[in-house]
Design an enzyme around this catalytic site. Structure first.
Site, PDB file in Angstrom:
ATOM      1  N   LYS A  68       6.836   9.661  16.417  1.00 60.96           N
ATOM      2  CA  LYS A  68       5.757   8.680  16.435  1.00 60.96           C
ATOM      3  C   LYS A  68       6.202   7.274  16.835  1.00 60.96           C
ATOM      4  CE  LYS A  68       2.193  11.218  15.125  1.00 60.96           C
ATOM      5  NZ  LYS A  68       0.995  11.370  15.972  1.00 60.96           N
ATOM      6  N   GLU A  90      -4.480   4.188  12.388  1.00 55.58           N
ATOM      7  CA  GLU A  90      -4.898   5.254  11.498  1.00 55.58           C
ATOM      8  C   GLU A  90      -3.707   6.174  11.289  1.00 55.58           C
ATOM      9  OE1 GLU A  90      -4.109   7.714  14.671  1.00 55.58           O
ATOM     10  OE2 GLU A  90      -5.154   5.789  14.779  1.00 55.58           O
ATOM     11  N   SER A 361       9.325  17.761  16.019  1.00 61.49           N
ATOM     12  CA  SER A 361       8.589  16.500  16.114  1.00 61.49           C
ATOM     13  C   SER A 361       8.870  15.551  14.963  1.00 61.49           C
ATOM     14  CB  SER A 361       7.083  16.779  16.184  1.00 61.49           C
ATOM     15  OG  SER A 361       6.656  17.473  15.027  1.00 61.49           O
TER      16      SER A 361
END
Length: 681
Positions: A68, A90, A361
């Protein structure tokens, strides 16, 4: 739209063209702050187990523990270059929120993260990490309190604070340029992985696996492999507990939009969605918070439609088993999102080819509480035995026509009230709408509730929830209009709703069936808050065919080519937004109103002002300032809500609505009289 246009311009200049060396600085910060490049590791024991070469792209080793940061740092830096002073975001699993909080702290920018209440309970360590980095975490309690609701709430904040705020959206969802921009910031994953695998093997993998929720990880992993047609790309979705859908309950016990979803429109993008036959968005489910989303990015949906990407899914039990397997065989505790990809490897590894690349991830420390909880419920065979530690040592997770509508403005200022059809129930709502007609309404806007009302404030959101819970659907809405004892020739009725409900209605694709039904039942037009004028040609054509008006909203920031486009498409009246933000009654009217009206002087269409009007005095001031009418919603919905909560009779609430309608009508008339020149005496 001005904020989107500003962002699209910045994306092209800074990201695509490297203006002012933006991309050079971004890559340097990714290296020095983020720790790129991340390695691609040969997984010896998984390779031995599955009889093929398994390679792991280790995004879990990026600063923050997940992929991220690539996008969060890129967008935060872009906000700096754009001159923005505040960051909002968010988050679902908390990884995007954590990455955004870290990037904001790194770049010295205040940050607020919206997170669903349910996800806060499931991801408490990440909530602490965000606050530790100095960010504010705001719980979202609407709906199920998950990622979908968090996105809607963040968009409302952005609509209110566009001038100084940038919204770092966490996935390849939303309107352009978000899907492309997020993909580009994450494409470093596949850029590195492709090079690293070739260095290690002399070739490319036969298959690439990536978990898929909204799709940021997926598109980042696939981006540089898309043109390699010999490489199979698998998007692994959350199969949840079942691929069946409980439409009556509004629940899909999975998050497999690519596998089971239908085409629709959500959060400004046309893509694949989990939705019911009316177009209402279903509540999704996954053991992983980060995949618990009822949609997917439009580019990923396109790649599936064109057969470049294969959508597959793995259920909760197989995901948890793979979570434990990867931990035990490779010493890597994967995020539950990534565990879905390992789950697909476990089930189909021998059919994927000789060489397989999986993107890890994120790391799974954020998921330990829920993994302990869910493992016990699922009775996973290979899970470690924790029974000896029972008794409190382990935390548990928290539970433009000349007639039509324009004629309503011809005799003086028009009063345009709004109520949600079916709020709080069908029969009561009929009485309340009829009371507004008796109170002097010139046009009535009837809300057809949509599950994601991103333009609305808390008052109307609550009305939407009450109406949906009472069983309101598009077909029942038409029955409601038919049952109203209101003469549409005297008081025209306008449907205010969101485009997906119009788009999904009937057997024919597009808006025509809905518009035809509306015309047949006596409606006079539409207000569609989430439909840009630039994309409105199909609805405009249907409205022209059936002689209905199409009303557009003009914000205080709308100007230039965007304003010209709106005014070329609008008919009936234009809804002038009195202030930035979302709907809701205010204690005072906005000083932005007069400047908004002055920009519309050259256009020969009635101007009705809404957002924040609460009293007769407000109405007087708005009309005296040049408005042709007033639009009032939240103040009336408040009357319905307070009466319902207090247990007052329907007749009592109806009387209050009629009284308030007369107060507002009288105030508007006083304002109009102030504009009429008095004769010389």
């Amino acid at each position: 739209m001005p904020a989107i246009e500003e962002l699209a311009d910045a994306y092209e200049r800074y990201v695509l063209e490297n203006e002012d060396g933006f991309m050079d600085e971004f890559r340097a910060r990714l290296r020095d702050f983020g720790g790129r490049p991340t390695p691609t590791q040969y997984a010896e024991r998984l390779s031995e187990r599955h009889g093929c070469d398994v390679y792991l792209k280790r995004e879990d080793l990026l600063h923050g523990g997940a992929h991220k940061l690539n996008n969060a740092l890129g967008q935060a830096l872009l906000a700096k270059y754009m001159g923005k002073e505040r960051i909002i975001a968010e988050t679902g699993a908390g990884q995007h929120g954590t990455a955004t909080a870290m990037a904001a702290a790194h770049l010295d920018m205040p940050c607020e993260v919206y997170m669903g209440e349910r996800d806060i309970n499931r991801q408490r360590p990440n909530v602490f990490r965000m606050r530790l980095n100095g960010s504010e975490v705001t719980p979202v309690t609407i709906g199920r309190g998950t990622l979908k609701e968090a996105i809607s709430e963040t968009m409302r904040d952005w609509a209110t604070n566009v001038e100084d705020t940038h919204y770092i959206i966490g996935s390849i969802v939303g309107p352009h340029p978000f899907p492309s921009m997020v993909r580009d910031f994450h494409s470093v994953i596949s850029e590195e992985a492709r090079r690293q695998v070739r260095e290690q093997t002399g070739g490319l993998p036969d298959a690439v696996l990536a978990c898929a929720g909204g799709g940021s990880n997926t598109m980042g992993t696939f981006a540089h492999f898309i043109d390699d047609t010999d490489v199979d790309l698998y998007a692994v979705e959350a199969g949840g507990s079942s691929l069946e859908v409980d439409e009556d309950a509004g629940v899909a016990p999975n998050s497999a939009s690519l596998s089971t979803g239908d085409e629709g429109v959500l959060h400004g993008a046309r893509t694949k969605l989990l939705q019911d036959s009316d177009g209402q968005i279903m509540e999704s489910h996954s053991v992983s918070s980060g995949l618990d989303y009822a949609g997917v990015g439009p580019e990923l949906a396109h790649l599936v439609d064109t057969d470049r990407v294969t959508p597959v899914n793995v259920d909760d039990e197989a995901t948890l088993t793979a979570f434990h397997r990867a931990s035990q065989l490779e010493g890597i505790i994967p995020a539950l999102e990534t565990a879905h990809a390992f789950g697909y490897l476990e089930e189909h590894g021998n059919a994927l080819g000789d060489s397989i690349l999986i993107n890890v991830s994120g790391r799974g420390d954020k998921d330990l509480e829920i993994a302990i909880e869910e493992t016990a419920e699922q009775d996973i065979d290979i899970a470690p035995d924790m029974s000896e530690f029972a008794g409190g040592l382990w935390m548990s997770g928290g539970n433009t026509r000349e007639q039509g509508l324009a004629s309503a403005f011809s005799g003086g200022p028009a009063f345009v009230p709004y109520l949600a059809a079916g709020d709080p129930d069908y029969e009561s709502a009929l009485e309340y709408v009829e009371a507004l007609a008796r109170g002097g309404a010139d046009v009535i806007e009837l809300g057809l509730p949509f599950s994601e009302p991103i333009a609305e404030g808390p008052t109307i959101q609550s009305a939407v929830v009450r109406s949906l819970e009472a069983g309101m659907t598009p077909e029942r809405f038409f029955d409601f209009v038919d049952d109203l004892d209101v003469d549409p020739d005297d008081t025209p009725l306008v449907c205010m709703t969101y485009y997906n409900l119009i788009y999904q209605y009937g057997d024919e694709e597009g808006p025509r069936p809905f518009v035809k039904r509306a015309a047949d039942i006596g409606l006079s037009g539409f207000v569609v808050p989430d439909l840009p004028a630039e994309e409105s040609d199909p609805l405009r054509a249907a409205c022209n065919e059936f002689d209905l008006d199409l009303v557009f909203i003009v914000a205080p920031t709308t100007k230039g080519e965007r304003l010209e486009t709106i005014m070329s498409q609008v008919s009936g009246y234009v809804y002038v937004q009195a202030r930035l933000g979302v709907t809701g009654a205010r204690e005072d009217v906005s000083t932005q109103t007069e400047s908004s009206l002055s920009r519309l002087d050259a256009y020969d269409v009635p101007k009705a002002v809404g957002f924040g009007i609460k009293t007769g005095e407000h109405a007087e001031r708005i009309v005296a300032g040049g408005a042709d009418g007033i639009i009032v919603g939240s103040a009336l919905v408040d009357i319905v809500a307070s009466g319902t909560d207090a247990g007052d009779s329907v007749a009592t609430v109806a009387d209050r609505l009629e009284t308030k309608a007369r107060e507002l009508t009288d105030g508007a008339q006083r304002g109009y009289e102030k504009r009429i020149p008095k004769p010389d005496t």
